[in-house]
Design a protein around this motif. Structure first.
Motif: not given
Length: 467
Positions: A333, A358, A395-396, A421-422, A439-440, A443, A446
């Motif tokens: 990432s 990731h 994520e970023d 999503d990752q 984190r999900s 995201d 985000s």
């Protein structure tokens, strides 16, 4: 007039069940959807079912389905079952047309001759369309001397039964040691071979290259995983269409292509080791300029160092002229994404780009240091054919938004951007599952912000999908 009631079952009455009353071709269709053990059990239901396994058109036998205290006992059971299903009595075949035969077995000297003779009898009838061997080592044969010995036994087996091997269409070999020309000799001897997979195999001299030169072979697919050699050189494989190379352990590049005019798909998956340095794709793809039909490229970095280096598009334009789909997977990432555009610039026919991002919690031992990859795409780049951009793992926000905007500016025909999503990471979830769940959830918000930033002030008609 009322219909008569159905006949009642009377204890002791010999009455065939409804399934057994079906015609043979339907019963065979049912049996071919069962594994071997269930099919054999079904044969015990009645004399009608008992003869049916002899007429199966597809037979799959795996030594793992047979139990034994030691591997020899499992192979005893395996060969007994093979003999019962495949044996041709007095030159006459009791069965119908056996079209598909798949055998997974151990290297075992007492049993190889039985397997060879049975297969020769079957293929000599001339009706087999697909013959597959998956050759394994017994669990207790993992020492280097035994690996070499078993490799020699397998090569002797192939030479002892040339008729059987000439009918092979698919071959999987695991944990065997080969001489420098054994693989080429094997492919040459297997005239119908279309797919070869080598897993955890190695050369007797692991500090030499595996060279494959088979100009008259029709082989179409080659797969390599953890192969012990300094590299793989495909000197002449004219019918080759797909190559997969996973987890190479020596230096880069892992494979070099010679005469492969029909090559369509290249798949390279590996975690970079600390002694490996990034390489240019042209080093392996453009040696002779013969691979001009490449249409799909898969590169998976498995969340570690990026092991390719961007290069001037002119180095790849000839080789990428037919490229339509690119999959760049496992990008850590923290890494910038702009470097991927050197492929876009070199591939005018490209229609789809898929990226997955990731940063894994777990870093394997001896992994190469992760470093950012810097690349400035040409200012005048205008791509006409790219239609879809997929980014998995957002994520970023800044990196994803800046990259997506850059692609929107350069790919004038872009129709759709998918932000997903990752993918689940077994290593991360195994070490610390709770942060992965949180984190999900973060995201999702985000990704919505990314969509707003992409559409704000833009006149582009690109369809942006949050998935």
């Amino acid at each position: 007039m009322e219909s008569p009631p159905p006949p009642k079952f009377v204890a002791g009455q010999d009455r065939e069940d409804r399934i057994s009353a079906l015609p043979d071709h339907l019963l065979l269709d049912i049996l071919e959807r069962l594994d071997l053990r269930e099919a054999v059990r079904a044969g015990a239901l009645s004399t009608r079912w008992r003869r049916l396994p002899k007429h199966l058109s597809r037979v799959h036998l795996n030594v793992g389905q047979f139990q034994g205290v030691v591997p020899l006992e499992a192979m005893d059971a395996f060969t007994s079952a093979a003999r019962a299903l495949l044996n041709v009595v007095e030159g006459q075949c009791e069965r119908g047309a056996l079209k598909v035969l798949s055998l997974s077995f151990y290297i075992s000297s007492p049993h190889l001759s039985s397997i060879g003779r049975l297969v020769v009898d079957v293929v000599s009838l001339g009706q087999t369309q697909c013959l597959e061997f998956c050759v394994l080592l017994p669990p207790s044969s993992n020492t280097i001397p035994l690996l070499a010995e078993n490799g020699q036994q397998f090569m002797s087996f192939s030479r002892a039964y040339p008729v059987a091997f000439s009918w092979l269409t698919r071959l999987t070999l695991k944990k065997l040691v080969f001489g420098h020309s054994d693989v080429t000799d094997l492919i040459t001897a297997c005239g119908r071979l279309r797919h070869l997979y080598l897993s955890f195999c190695r050369l007797a001299d692991p500090f030499s290259a595996l060279k494959i030169d088979v100009p008259r072979s029709g082989i179409q697919e080659l797969e390599f995983s953890f192969v012990g050699c300094t590299g793989i050189e495909l000197i002449s494989v004219p019918k080759l269409r797909r190559v997969g190379c996973q987890n190479w352990i020596f230096e880069n590049p892992p494979v070099c292509f010679g005469y492969v005019p029909e090559l369509c798909v290249v798949q390279l998956f590996s975690k970079a080791k600390e002694w490996q340095v990034p390489f240019a794709l042209s080093e392996c793809l453009s040696r002779t300029g013969s691979a001009m039909n490449l249409s799909e490229l898969y590169l998976d970095f498995l969340h570690q160092m990026i092991w390719i280096q961007p290069e001037h598009p002119k180095q790849l334009t000839a080789i990428f002229k037919s490229l339509t789909s690119v999959f760049l997977l496992g990008i850590f990432s923290e890494c910038d994404l702009n470097w991927t555009l050197f492929i876009l610039e070199a591939a005018p026919a490209l229609q789809d780009i898929a990226l997955s991002r990731h940063s894994c919690i777990k870093t394997p031992e001896n992994s190469a240091e992760k470093r950012n990859v810097v690349w400035e795409p040409s200012k005048d780049l205008k791509h006409l054919n790219l239609r879809v951009l997929l980014i998995q793992g957002c994520e970023d926000e800044d990196k994803v938004t800046n990259y997506a905007r850059l692609v929107m500016e350069r790919a004038v025909g872009l129709k759709r951007i998918l932000l997903c999503d990752q993918l689940p990471c077994e290593d991360c979830n195994a070490i610390n599952p709770e942060p992965s769940l949180r984190r999900s959830q973060v995201d999702e918000a985000s990704r919505h912000r990314i969509k707003e930033r992409l559409t704000r002030g833009s006149s582009s008609s690109v369809d942006i999908i949050i998935c």
